[in-house]
Design a protein around this motif. Structure first.
Motif, short mmCIF file in Angstrom:
data_model
loop_
_atom_site.label_atom_id
_atom_site.label_comp_id
_atom_site.label_asym_id
_atom_site.label_seq_id
_atom_site.Cartn_x
_atom_site.Cartn_y
_atom_site.Cartn_z
N VAL A 1 1.16 -1.12 0.21
CA VAL A 1 0.03 0.46 0.30
C VAL A 1 0.74 0.79 0.19
O VAL A 1 1.55 1.16 1.13
CB VAL A 1 -1.06 0.25 1.56
N ALA B 1 1.25 3.92 1.68
CA ALA B 1 0.64 4.50 2.48
C ALA B 1 2.16 4.80 3.54
O ALA B 1 3.27 4.28 3.47
CB ALA B 1 -0.42 4.08 3.34
N SER C 1 -1.47 3.32 7.71
CA SER C 1 -2.27 2.74 5.91
C SER C 1 -3.82 2.19 6.18
O SER C 1 -4.72 2.70 5.48
CB SER C 1 -1.30 1.87 5.27
N GLN D 1 -5.87 4.93 4.32
CA GLN D 1 -6.27 3.57 2.76
C GLN D 1 -7.22 3.11 3.04
O GLN D 1 -7.09 1.30 3.34
CB GLN D 1 -4.91 3.26 1.68
#
Length: 257
Positions: free
Chosen positions: A231, A233, A237, A241
């Motif tokens: 991810v 991020a 995250s 996200q």
């Protein structure tokens, strides 16, 4: 290589292949679970999962976010186990950051059907995590940890830049305001078992992580044979996200995302 050594090598290779196959089969067809238990790590509290919780609840799952006491590892594990005891049936246990230690220990609980690690520690049984982490470059956030006696926390600058660097500053400051301090004794704890050796495991690597080295995350995920996603991020995250992290937890629960 003599015949004896060759035979031993073949047995070891066959065993490793069998273990790998079993892990892949377990991850590809997880047990269907209706329950999810979430655990937070350092510099946070249970509310850090809020955006993920909303998505999981919308999918019809029963979700509980543990309030980790951040005192000692045994006490933190006990807090998660009390919640796991209340679950009715298969349960996905997910942890962020330090709480990967808790997932690794408490994940052996009979109710746990799968494990999810989100930019999290994933030690082996009796492993010195600090020694493992030293094999990789030290992440920037480490320098931002400050102590008041035995109580540790992350400085505001390190929190905004190295912990939650992909969040709007205004939101990151709100999270900083509810940061929960941890006790030094927490960091001395070691897991005595590795649930990821027994349960299907999933791992979300944060590629822009400045709190845990992303390459260390990749190493731990590969070692456990986890279904792994990357991810783009920061360390948090599940906040920046949440849709991606919720989808991974739903997959671990055998549910459509």
């Amino acid at each position: 290589m003599n015949r004896r050594d060759f035979s031993l090598a073949m047995v070891a290779g066959a065993t490793a292949s069998l273990i790998s196959t079993r892990n892949q089969a377990a991850v590809s067809a997880p047990v269907k679970a209706q329950n999810v238990v979430l655990v937070h790590g350092l510099f946070a509290d249970g509310s850090c999962w809020s955006d993920v919780i909303a998505r999981l609840q919308h999918a019809g799952l029963n979700v509980t976010s543990v309030q980790n006491p951040l005192s000692t590892l045994p006490e933190a594990v006990a807090s998660a186990e009390r919640v796991l005891n209340r679950q009715d049936g298969p349960t996905v246990l997910a942890g962020h950051s330090f709480s990967g230690m808790i997932v690794t220990q408490a994940g052996a609980h009979a109710n746990v059907s799968a494990l999810v690690y989100v930019a999290a520690r994933a030690p082996d049984a009796d492993e010195d995590y600090a020694a493992l982490a030293k094999k990789f470059p030290t992440p920037p956030a480490t320098a931002g940890i400050v102590f008041d006696g035995d109580e540790g926390r992350l400085s505001e600058l390190a929190f905004l830049r190295d912990f939650a660097g992909d969040l709007p500053e205004s939101r990151a400051k709100v999270l900083y305001a509810v940061q929960q301090p941890f006790q030094k004794a927490l960091l001395a704890g070691k897991t005595t078992q590795a649930a990821w050796r027994m349960k299907p495991s999933f791992y979300a690597v944060s590629t822009e992580d400045r709190t845990i080295n992303p390459d260390l995350e990749r190493f731990m995920a590969k070692r456990m044979g986890a279904k792994t996603i990357e991810v783009k991020a920061s360390h948090v995250s599940m906040i920046s996200q949440p849709e991606i992290i919720a989808a991974l937890i739903l997959e671990a629960a055998g549910q459509p995302s």
